[in-house]
Design a protein around this motif. Structure first.
Motif, mmCIF file in Angstrom:
data_model
loop_
_atom_site.group_PDB
_atom_site.id
_atom_site.type_symbol
_atom_site.label_atom_id
_atom_site.label_comp_id
_atom_site.label_asym_id
_atom_site.label_seq_id
_atom_site.Cartn_x
_atom_site.Cartn_y
_atom_site.Cartn_z
ATOM 1 N N LYS A 1 67.400 8.258 26.978
ATOM 2 C CA LYS A 1 68.827 8.475 26.743
ATOM 3 C C LYS A 1 69.503 9.005 27.997
ATOM 4 O O LYS A 1 68.882 9.713 28.800
ATOM 5 N N THR A 2 70.771 8.667 28.156
ATOM 6 C CA THR A 2 71.536 9.104 29.319
ATOM 7 C C THR A 2 72.039 10.531 29.115
ATOM 8 O O THR A 2 72.598 10.856 28.056
ATOM 9 N N HIS A 3 71.810 11.386 30.104
ATOM 10 C CA HIS A 3 72.296 12.748 30.097
ATOM 11 C C HIS A 3 73.038 13.028 31.394
ATOM 12 O O HIS A 3 72.971 12.247 32.348
ATOM 13 N N TYR A 4 73.729 14.168 31.414
ATOM 14 C CA TYR A 4 74.504 14.536 32.601
ATOM 15 C C TYR A 4 74.231 15.985 32.976
ATOM 16 O O TYR A 4 73.897 16.819 32.129
ATOM 17 N N LYS A 5 74.358 16.263 34.256
ATOM 18 C CA LYS A 5 74.187 17.620 34.761
ATOM 19 C C LYS A 5 75.169 17.857 35.895
ATOM 20 O O LYS A 5 75.692 16.909 36.490
ATOM 21 N N THR B 1 72.628 27.633 44.451
ATOM 22 C CA THR B 1 73.118 26.477 43.699
ATOM 23 C C THR B 1 73.281 26.867 42.234
ATOM 24 O O THR B 1 72.359 27.406 41.620
ATOM 25 N N ILE B 2 74.435 26.579 41.694
ATOM 26 C CA ILE B 2 74.703 26.797 40.276
ATOM 27 C C ILE B 2 74.624 25.451 39.591
ATOM 28 O O ILE B 2 75.306 24.499 39.979
ATOM 29 N N LYS B 3 73.783 25.367 38.589
ATOM 30 C CA LYS B 3 73.569 24.075 37.935
ATOM 31 C C LYS B 3 73.265 24.255 36.460
ATOM 32 O O LYS B 3 72.830 25.316 36.018
ATOM 33 N N GLU B 4 73.486 23.199 35.737
ATOM 34 C CA GLU B 4 73.162 23.160 34.314
ATOM 35 C C GLU B 4 73.012 21.708 33.908
ATOM 36 O O GLU B 4 73.775 20.836 34.344
#
Length: 377
Positions: A11-15, A29-32
Motif C-alpha cells: 500500500k502507498t504511504h506518505y512521510k 531531522t524532524i520526520k514522521e
C-alpha cells in the motif's frame, strides 16, 4: 514540500522529513511516517514546522509517554497552580513508574489496565491503599493527555477507547452528610459569633460558601425578601431566591452591626459592601475558612461535618418538609432537576410511599362512591 511516497505491505504511504538547526548550531531531522493520505501528511508537516518555530516540537516516533505527559502538563494553560502541583505528583509517583517508559505511539489499552492494577495494589507509607478517588483522578489525567495527543495527531487513536467499561475505575459515590433538626437547633443555641449570619444563610438558603462570601448588600432586597446570587463556575447561572422573614431579620441585625463597626473604626474601615466581613470590612479569606469552621464546631460541640454539608442539610430539611424537588433545584442553583434528584434521591425514601397512599385514598374514595349510587325515587 518535503513529502515522500513509499510502499509498505503493498500500500502507498506518505512521510515528511525536514532539517532544522538547533540553537547550538547542530542540525537535526524532524520526520514522521505512516500517513495513508498525502493531504494528511502535508498538514502534519505544516503543524510540525509551526511547533518547531514555537519551540514546542515533539517527535512522536521517539517520544515516551512519560516525556509526553510531563511536557503536555507543563504547557497546559487552563489549570491552577494547586492542580498542576497535584498532577505532577500523580505523574511522578504513579504514571511514570508504571508506563512512563513506553513509547507514546505504542501505548496500548493493556498498558492502561496495568497502570490501574498497579495503583490498586499499591500500599502507601501509612499502610493504607491508594484511595479509589485518587486512582480515578490519575486515570482521568492519562485520558485527558491522550485525548490531547489524538487532537495534535501524535497518535491516531486513544487506547483508552478500547478499554471495557469494567476495566475503567468507577467513580466513587459522593458521601453526603447533614445535620438533623435537633443538631441544627443545638448548633445555633450554642453559637455566639458576630458572623452568625454566615451559618444562617448556609442552612436556611443552601447557598454555597463562595456565594455567601461574595454576597454584597446590593444583592439583597429587604422589601421583597429576595437575595440575588451572582454566577460562579459551578452555578446554573445568576439566580434569585426568596427567603424567610427570619433570615431577613438576621440580615437586618447584621447590617446594623456593620454600620456600628463602620462608624467606630471610621477611616480604618474598608467599605467593600461585603455582607460577611470582619470589624474592618475585610472579607474572610477562603484559604483560612476551614480553620474558622473547625473552631466553630469545637466551640459549639456540634457533630463534625464539612461546611458544604450545611447545603446538604438545607436540602434534607426541605425534602423532609415536603418541598417539591423543582423548588429545591431552583433554590440550590442546580443546572437541572436531574442533578437534584441524582444527588438527593436517598433523602426522599418516603416520597413513593406517600404517593402510593395518595393514589389509594383517591381511587378508593372514587370506587366507594361508585359502589353506592344514589337511590332512584
Amino acid at each position: 514540500m518535503p513529502i515522500y511516497e513509499y510502499i509498505k505491505k503493498g500500500k502507498t504511504h506518505y512521510k515528511y522529513a525536514f532539517e532544522v538547526k538547533n540553537h547550538d548550531g547542530s542540525r537535526k531531522t524532524i520526520k514522521e511516517s505512516g500517513f495513508a493520505r498525502k493531504t494528511d501528511c502535508k498538514i502534519a508537516e505544516a503543524i510540525a514546522r509551526a511547533d518547531w518555530e514555537k519551540g514546542n516540537h515533539i517527535n512522536p516516533s521517539t517520544l515516551s509517554f512519560g516525556e509526553y505527559i510531563t511536557e503536555w502538563l507543563k504547557n497546559k494553560k487552563d489549570i491552577g497552580d494547586k492542580t498542576r502541583h497535584t498532577n505532577n505528583g500523580h505523574i511522578k509517583n504513579h504514571i511514570v513508574p508504571a508506563i512512563g517508559g513506553i513509547a507514546l505511539q505504542k501505548l496500548s489499552f493493556e498498558d492502561i489496565e496495568f497502570l490501574v492494577a498497579e495503583m490498586k495494589k499499591k500500599i502507601l507509607p501509612n499502610g493504607k491503599k491508594l484511595a479509589d478517588g485518587t486512582i480515578r483522578k490519575v486515570f482521568n489525567l492519562v485520558q485527558t493527555a491522550l485525548r490531547a495527543a489524538v487532537k495534535r495527531e501524535l497518535i491516531l487513536k486513544n487506547p483508552i477507547d478500547k478499554l471495557d467499561k469494567g476495566s475503567k475505575p468507577k467513580p466513587s459515590k459522593p458521601k453526603y452528610d447533614y445535620w438533623s433538626v435537633q443538631e441544627v437547633n443545638d448548633f445555633f443555641g450554642r453559637l455566639e459569633h458576630r458572623l452568625k449570619v454566615l451559618f444562617i444563610l448556609a442552612i436556611y438558603t443552601g447557598m454555597r460558601r463562595g456565594e455567601i462570601l461574595r454576597l454584597r448588600w446590593k444583592d439583597i432586597n429587604f422589601q421583597t425578601r429576595q437575595i440575588r446570587i451572582s454566577k460562579s463556575k459551578t452555578d446554573a447561572g445568576e439566580r434569585s431566591i426568596t427567603t424567610s422573614n427570619f433570615v431577613i431579620k438576621t440580615l437586618t441585625d447584621h447590617f446594623n452591626q456593620v454600620l456600628e463597626d463602620k462608624n467606630k473604626y471610621n477611616d480604618n474601615y474598608i467599605d467593600n459592601q461585603f455582607v460577611v466581613c470582619n470589624h474592618l470590612g475585610i472579607p474572610i479569606s477562603s484559604s483560612n475558612f476551614h480553620k474558622f469552621w473547625t473552631r466553630k464546631l469545637e466551640a459549639t460541640g456540634a457533630r463534625k461535618i464539612r461546611f458544604h454539608d450545611l447545603r446538604h442539610t438545607c436540602a434534607s430539611l426541605m425534602f423532609s418538609a415536603g418541598v417539591h424537588p423543582k423548588v429545591v433545584q431552583e433554590m440550590l442553583g442546580h443546572s437541572s432537576i436531574k442533578v437534584t434528584l441524582d444527588m438527593y434521591s436517598h433523602m426522599m425514601p418516603n416520597m413513593q410511599a406517600d404517593a402510593a397512599t395518595v393514589m389509594e385514598n383517591l381511587l378508593n374514595n372514587t370506587v366507594q362512591e361508585d359502589e353506592n349510587p344514589p337511590e332512584k325515587e
